[in-house]
Design an enzyme around this catalytic site. Sequence first.
Site, short mmCIF file in Angstrom:
data_model
loop_
_atom_site.label_atom_id
_atom_site.label_comp_id
_atom_site.label_asym_id
_atom_site.label_seq_id
_atom_site.Cartn_x
_atom_site.Cartn_y
_atom_site.Cartn_z
N ASN A 82 75.19 -68.86 9.16
CA ASN A 82 76.61 -68.96 9.09
C ASN A 82 77.42 -70.13 8.71
OD1 ASN A 82 79.37 -68.26 10.81
ND2 ASN A 82 78.25 -69.11 12.76
N LYS A 95 80.54 -70.08 9.32
CA LYS A 95 81.55 -70.75 10.33
C LYS A 95 83.49 -70.89 9.61
CE LYS A 95 78.16 -72.04 13.48
NZ LYS A 95 77.90 -73.09 14.50
N HIS A 113 79.72 -64.27 18.86
CA HIS A 113 78.65 -65.79 18.28
C HIS A 113 79.13 -66.88 19.47
CE1 HIS A 113 78.42 -70.18 17.14
NE2 HIS A 113 77.24 -69.67 16.47
N GLU A 146 80.66 -68.82 19.77
CA GLU A 146 82.80 -69.50 19.60
C GLU A 146 83.12 -68.15 19.48
OE1 GLU A 146 80.87 -71.03 15.90
OE2 GLU A 146 80.38 -72.83 17.21
N GLU A 152 70.79 -67.83 20.22
CA GLU A 152 71.25 -69.20 20.45
C GLU A 152 71.42 -69.78 21.99
OE1 GLU A 152 72.76 -69.39 16.04
OE2 GLU A 152 74.23 -68.42 17.38
N GLY A 203 75.51 -76.46 17.68
CA GLY A 203 76.55 -77.48 16.58
C GLY A 203 76.35 -78.70 16.53
N SER A 259 70.72 -75.63 16.26
CA SER A 259 70.60 -76.80 15.69
C SER A 259 69.26 -76.67 15.22
CB SER A 259 70.52 -77.91 16.93
OG SER A 259 71.60 -78.24 17.10
P1 PGA Z 1 74.04 -75.04 14.70
O1 PGA Z 1 74.65 -73.62 14.14
O2 PGA Z 1 72.59 -74.99 13.30
O3 PGA Z 1 75.31 -75.74 13.37
O4 PGA Z 1 74.31 -75.41 15.48
C1 PGA Z 1 74.08 -72.65 15.14
C2 PGA Z 1 75.10 -71.09 15.34
O5 PGA Z 1 75.61 -71.48 15.80
O6 PGA Z 1 74.52 -69.99 14.67
#
Ligand code: PGA
Length: 257
Positions: free
Chosen positions: A9, A11, A97, A99, A169, A175, A215
């Site tokens: 993704n 974002k 997600h 976020e 997740e 993030g 991550s």
């Molecule tokens: P990240 O994001 O790998 O940068 O931690 C994962 C996600 O939000 O799906």
Amino acid sequence: MKKFLLGTNWKMNKTLAEGTDYTVNVSEIITKYPQFEFFIIPPHTHLWKLKELLDSKKSALKLGAQNMHYEDAGQFTGEISPVMLAEIGLDIVELGHCERRQYFNETDETVNLKTLAALKHQLLPLICIGEKMSDRNYGISKEMLAKQLKVALKNVSADEIGKFWIAYEPIWAIGVNGIPAETPYVEEIHDFLRSVLIDLYGPSGKDVPLLFGGSVNINNASEYAQLTNVDGLFIGRSAWEPDLFEEIMILVGDVVK
Ligand code: PGA
């Protein structure tokens, strides 16, 4: 044989020019790794152009959107409907997600409405669930995750198995400030999620693809990928440069069955 899922993704990142370069590059790279099913989830504004690009290259790279409304049309300024996404010919729509949940009032109930709408329009919902660190500290991660999963899948019948994916997740792992999850914890939670899916759907619950995200990077990707109930990895930052993404493909490619 089922292929291991690997995708990212973006974002709110990459201009159309940057995203086009990335997509050209990655669709070349993935031809070397047939053991995977790959997907990218760019911002909405890029989707038409990238779909045309991928079609022109006959690329196996699947394309998804990061969100959508659950209504087909209506007075919802700023929203995008499933009909509009289906018209592009997208494969996937990411839903729930953290976020979206944290900043845009996404709830388990709206994720359920969106899941049903996606299935109705032949879009594959990639449903994201995850617990907060405070849930983990209170020892209620499994309760929280079971609730998210069961509400998201309300009225989704066993006939739809294979047409939706689940991404676990943990919010605290996502993030720049995220702490990568310990592999045994990921294993415990994925085994638990599998048992919830089997409760919901019987033995065919085994066929729901379960991805892990948060991550994921070159240091942990192959450990996560080896877990029995991890069917794919959903990656953010570590897949946003084609060569870094390829490092993960190489590492994971060595361990997936
Ligand atoms: P990240 O994001 O790998 O940068 O931690 C994962 C996600 O939000 O799906």
